[in-house]
Design a protein around this motif. Structure first.
Motif, PDB file in Angstrom:
ATOM      1  N   GLN A  84       0.938  -1.452  -0.421  1.00  0.00           N
ATOM      2  CA  GLN A  84       0.077  -0.247  -0.458  1.00  0.00           C
ATOM      3  C   GLN A  84       0.820   0.944   0.455  1.00  0.00           C
ATOM      4  OE1 GLN A  84      -2.482  -0.111   3.171  1.00  0.00           O
ATOM      5  NE2 GLN A  84      -3.124   1.835   3.048  1.00  0.00           N
ATOM      6  N   ALA A  87       0.464   7.862  -0.025  1.00  0.00           N
ATOM      7  CA  ALA A  87       0.805   9.254  -0.565  1.00  0.00           C
ATOM      8  C   ALA A  87       1.159   9.700  -2.000  1.00  0.00           C
ATOM      9  CB  ALA A  87       1.658  10.305   0.795  1.00  0.00           C
ATOM     10  N   LEU A 107      -7.345   3.387  -5.138  1.00  0.00           N
ATOM     11  CA  LEU A 107      -8.271   2.928  -4.748  1.00  0.00           C
ATOM     12  C   LEU A 107      -8.568   4.065  -4.523  1.00  0.00           C
ATOM     13  CD1 LEU A 107      -7.389   0.528  -1.603  1.00  0.00           C
ATOM     14  CD2 LEU A 107      -8.251  -0.078  -3.714  1.00  0.00           C
ATOM     15  N   THR A 108      -7.715   5.952  -3.451  1.00  0.00           N
ATOM     16  CA  THR A 108      -9.135   6.506  -3.752  1.00  0.00           C
ATOM     17  C   THR A 108      -7.812   7.566  -3.589  1.00  0.00           C
ATOM     18  OG1 THR A 108     -10.590   8.531  -2.575  1.00  0.00           O
ATOM     19  CG2 THR A 108      -8.893   6.499  -1.343  1.00  0.00           C
ATOM     20  N   LEU A 109      -8.239   9.117  -3.740  1.00  0.00           N
ATOM     21  CA  LEU A 109      -7.828   9.826  -3.984  1.00  0.00           C
ATOM     22  C   LEU A 109      -8.139  10.521  -2.519  1.00  0.00           C
ATOM     23  CD1 LEU A 109      -8.280  11.810  -7.435  1.00  0.00           C
ATOM     24  CD2 LEU A 109      -6.011  10.942  -6.156  1.00  0.00           C
ATOM     25  N   ILE A 110      -6.842  11.075  -2.072  1.00  0.00           N
ATOM     26  CA  ILE A 110      -6.628  11.631  -0.192  1.00  0.00           C
ATOM     27  C   ILE A 110      -6.935  13.372  -1.181  1.00  0.00           C
ATOM     28  CG2 ILE A 110      -5.813  12.357   1.738  1.00  0.00           C
ATOM     29  CD1 ILE A 110      -6.253   9.347   0.934  1.00  0.00           C
ATOM     30  N   PRO A 111      -8.189  14.181  -0.588  1.00  0.00           N
ATOM     31  CA  PRO A 111      -8.077  15.643  -1.398  1.00  0.00           C
ATOM     32  C   PRO A 111      -7.421  15.941  -0.184  1.00  0.00           C
ATOM     33  CG  PRO A 111     -10.651  14.868  -0.312  1.00  0.00           C
ATOM     34  CD  PRO A 111      -9.573  13.909   0.238  1.00  0.00           C
ATOM     35  N   GLU A 112      -6.333  16.893  -1.723  1.00  0.00           N
ATOM     36  CA  GLU A 112      -5.774  18.120  -0.369  1.00  0.00           C
ATOM     37  C   GLU A 112      -4.642  17.641   0.275  1.00  0.00           C
ATOM     38  OE1 GLU A 112      -8.142  21.301   0.224  1.00  0.00           O
ATOM     39  OE2 GLU A 112      -8.167  21.810  -1.740  1.00  0.00           O
ATOM     40  N   GLY A 113      -4.194  16.727  -0.121  1.00  0.00           N
ATOM     41  CA  GLY A 113      -3.384  16.053   0.707  1.00  0.00           C
ATOM     42  C   GLY A 113      -1.809  16.271   1.217  1.00  0.00           C
ATOM     43  N   PHE A 114      -1.340  17.057   0.190  1.00  0.00           N
ATOM     44  CA  PHE A 114       0.045  17.300   0.049  1.00  0.00           C
ATOM     45  C   PHE A 114      -0.191  19.519  -0.125  1.00  0.00           C
ATOM     46  CE2 PHE A 114       3.870  17.284  -2.698  1.00  0.00           C
ATOM     47  CZ  PHE A 114       5.035  17.237  -1.691  1.00  0.00           C
ATOM     48  N   ARG A 115       0.911  19.693   0.404  1.00  0.00           N
ATOM     49  CA  ARG A 115       1.362  20.624   0.874  1.00  0.00           C
ATOM     50  C   ARG A 115       2.427  21.485  -0.932  1.00  0.00           C
ATOM     51  NH1 ARG A 115       1.190  21.175   5.901  1.00  0.00           N
ATOM     52  NH2 ARG A 115       3.532  21.907   5.479  1.00  0.00           N
ATOM     53  N   HIS A 116       1.726  21.447  -2.127  1.00  0.00           N
ATOM     54  CA  HIS A 116       2.398  21.182  -2.927  1.00  0.00           C
ATOM     55  C   HIS A 116       3.459  22.378  -2.825  1.00  0.00           C
ATOM     56  CE1 HIS A 116       3.862  21.401  -7.439  1.00  0.00           C
ATOM     57  NE2 HIS A 116       4.352  20.266  -7.082  1.00  0.00           N
ATOM     58  N   PRO A 117       4.903  22.397  -3.185  1.00  0.00           N
ATOM     59  CA  PRO A 117       5.463  23.686  -2.923  1.00  0.00           C
ATOM     60  C   PRO A 117       5.149  25.551  -3.322  1.00  0.00           C
ATOM     61  CG  PRO A 117       7.276  22.690  -3.521  1.00  0.00           C
ATOM     62  CD  PRO A 117       5.688  21.767  -3.020  1.00  0.00           C
ATOM     63  N   LEU A 121      -2.688  23.297  -2.081  1.00  0.00           N
ATOM     64  CA  LEU A 121      -2.821  21.958  -2.206  1.00  0.00           C
ATOM     65  C   LEU A 121      -3.349  21.113  -2.741  1.00  0.00           C
ATOM     66  CD1 LEU A 121      -4.851  22.604   0.833  1.00  0.00           C
ATOM     67  CD2 LEU A 121      -2.597  21.719   0.960  1.00  0.00           C
ATOM     68  N   LEU A 126      -4.294   6.731  -2.950  1.00  0.00           N
ATOM     69  CA  LEU A 126      -4.226   6.477  -1.918  1.00  0.00           C
ATOM     70  C   LEU A 126      -3.688   4.601  -2.896  1.00  0.00           C
ATOM     71  CD1 LEU A 126      -5.879   4.116  -0.195  1.00  0.00           C
ATOM     72  CD2 LEU A 126      -4.455   5.216   0.818  1.00  0.00           C
TER      73      LEU A 126
END
Lengths: 132, 132
Positions: A84, A87, A107-117, A121, A126
């Motif tokens: 698995q 991220a 399986l899914t997208l974690i909405p706005e899970g990453f702060r891109h420089p 967001l 996943l």
């Protein structure tokens, strides 16, 4: 490069848990690494997670693909039920494409899970792959 | 019990990262705890994760609900963007129902992510709630 150029540097027990560290070598130099470990402790430890690093100097030479293939092979051999990734940044389309090509399913997208420089967001994939 | 009976025991910095520990008390005894922390390090640290424990002696008295409500309130106050649960065991229908009631959405099921002691491999909910 081929998955055959990936070798085990730290097999079996890693930090007290099941896991392994593999390195990919090109011309005798470490081009990238993968560390395999249980994604969760205890009753979730039959699912593996893996962390990858590729030296930017060796980009575009198939190091990620070789490490990915070797990690799947190794985790399968070690008896993990599945692998698995929690991220995978959606804007990293190369990584997303690679994992899908190696049989991972989003399986899914974690909405706005990453702060891109620069992009702010962004979503994360996943990903999951049953090992057989 | 009400969320008002939940109090902060370890605010602010927790193990070097943003987080908090809250306890729920009934009649001066600790009935349960929640620990809030970033779900991922670095560029994923704006999403909170939380771990809950309820003393079995206090089951059925709303301790989980009170801790859940307090954790959402606290993580919101601390500026987290969202809260994510990675491993809500699907057969724990009471927990699944509680988190849905508190506004969490099941983004996906992790197939066979949990080794249940009597039921074998069962699914886990990946849950997510935007905090506002």
């Amino acid at each position: 490069m081929a998955a055959g150029h990936v070798r085990d540097v730290d097999a079996g027990v890693l930090d007290g848990a099941r896991g392994a560290r593999l390195v990919a070598e090109i011309d005798g130099r470490v081009a990238g690494t993968v560390e395999i470990h249980p994604n969760l402790p205890g009753q979730g430890s039959h699912v593996a997670n893996a962390g990858f690093m590729v030296d930017p100097a060796f980009r575009g030479r198939g190091v990620g693909r070789a490490l990915g293939g070797a990690a799947i092979e190794r985790a399968t051999k070690d008896g993990f039920h599945a692998m698995q990734f929690n991220a995978v940044v959606a804007t990293n389309t190369q990584a997303v494409k690679l994992w899908h090509a190696l049989g991972f399913e989003t399986l899914t997208l974690i909405p706005e899970g990453f702060r891109h420089p620069s992009l702010g967001l962004v979503d994360m994939h996943l990903m999951y792959k049953v090992l057989t």
